[in-house]
Design a protein around this motif. Sequence first.
Motif, short mmCIF file in Angstrom:
data_model
loop_
_atom_site.label_atom_id
_atom_site.label_comp_id
_atom_site.label_asym_id
_atom_site.label_seq_id
_atom_site.Cartn_x
_atom_site.Cartn_y
_atom_site.Cartn_z
N PRO A 13 -49.95 -17.55 -3.65
CA PRO A 13 -50.97 -18.60 -3.51
C PRO A 13 -51.92 -18.36 -2.35
O PRO A 13 -51.61 -17.65 -1.39
N ARG A 18 -48.27 -25.27 -0.97
CA ARG A 18 -48.16 -25.52 -2.41
C ARG A 18 -48.37 -24.22 -3.17
O ARG A 18 -49.12 -23.35 -2.75
N GLU A 62 -49.51 -22.01 -6.69
CA GLU A 62 -50.81 -21.91 -7.35
C GLU A 62 -50.60 -21.55 -8.82
O GLU A 62 -49.68 -20.80 -9.16
N LYS A 63 -51.43 -22.09 -9.68
CA LYS A 63 -51.35 -21.74 -11.09
C LYS A 63 -51.80 -20.30 -11.29
O LYS A 63 -52.72 -19.84 -10.60
N ASN A 109 -42.87 -28.05 -5.56
CA ASN A 109 -44.29 -27.74 -5.33
C ASN A 109 -44.62 -26.27 -5.53
O ASN A 109 -45.77 -25.86 -5.36
N TYR A 153 -47.37 -24.94 -10.93
CA TYR A 153 -47.71 -24.32 -9.65
C TYR A 153 -46.56 -23.39 -9.26
O TYR A 153 -45.41 -23.82 -9.17
N TRP A 182 -45.44 -32.56 -1.73
CA TRP A 182 -46.77 -32.19 -2.22
C TRP A 182 -47.84 -32.62 -1.22
O TRP A 182 -48.99 -32.38 -1.35
#
Length: 388
Positions: A165, A170, A172-173, A200, A355, A388
Amino acid sequence: MAPLPPRSTKAASASLTGSAAVASPNRRKPPARRKRSLLWRLYKLFFIAGCTLVALFAIWFYLTPSGNTYRYMLADTLITTQHREWAKYIIGEKALRERVAQYVQQFEEMGEERDTHTIPAEAEPDEGTQEQSEALTSVEEIDGEGFHGFLLTVRDPKKIRLVVPAKKGRGEKVSSMVKRTGAIAGVNAGGFSDPNWRGNGFKPIGLVISGGKVYYNGLGSKKSVQIVGIDKQGKMLAGKYSLNELIELGISEAVSFSPRIIVNGKGLIANRSQGWGVAPRTVMGQREDGAILFLMIDGRQPGYSIGATLYDAQEVLLSHGAVIAANLDGGSSTVLVNDKGEIVNKPSSSSGERYLPTGFLVFENPEAIEVPNIWAGLKPSEIDAGKW
């Protein structure tokens, strides 16, 4: 006293007729009563038939070899979901604990054998020839018993980088990673801490290595861990290794996950009943010519794709020439993204794409990609996986 008048013939006849009607046992039932009686008989018939079928199913499900095979496969399928505890209603709580422990031990053993496969050295181009080479990647649809998926082939393994990410705190897609970095394609990679299945995506499990550097070390006191990755020569590595061993082997990109299902050209799962249930799958493999195979199988979607066992995935990859293969994080994390950042498959997560902490991405010029270490200076114990 005057005699009583004789009763009329008509009245007497009516009286006799009425008496006969009351006394007659052959009187026809009204239509409404006949209908209720018929419905009651049908209800009893269906009830008895239903009870008989339930009893026969229970006998088959619990007392026959084929029923037990199906029962444990169903339990294994539940074990791979967020409703793992439901499996105890199928096989019992003690059997559930034993089943999970059995798989943990089995997966460890499947990672022990040392892989000896080799890939050809990079061929030098012939001078004076301008042969058109194959495309770097291709995608093929895969179908099997109850499942549908996709096979991404990457012909040059050195074009793959592990991406993490862009921001701390958090995951990441993968679609976001692909768009952000300009990748040709991307798939999900390693596992992560996922409390209550609402994590998360920021706390990986085990190791994360990108560009030959250790980005995350969550081994703790463990001396070795199951990994899936690629060394600097493009050879896929999978199995149980210590961090020192990986460094000596020249590891370039790697995450922690298991089990390894193919080693030295042979499958390690004997049959479908040992395939850890039916679920969405992401599996990575390599052919003798060096091409990397990413198999994504959708699942948990009746009418489209229920999912596959690890045995199913193993057989698909063996049929496509894999000499080594290992399981990556599947389930609702399974995703394949194209160069436009579009999702090719159908992820099973009700909330859409997840995520994640890591993704294997394909680039035309991977050496030009900068992957910042978002875990630098953070201890695993300091990361809240559910915040989150």
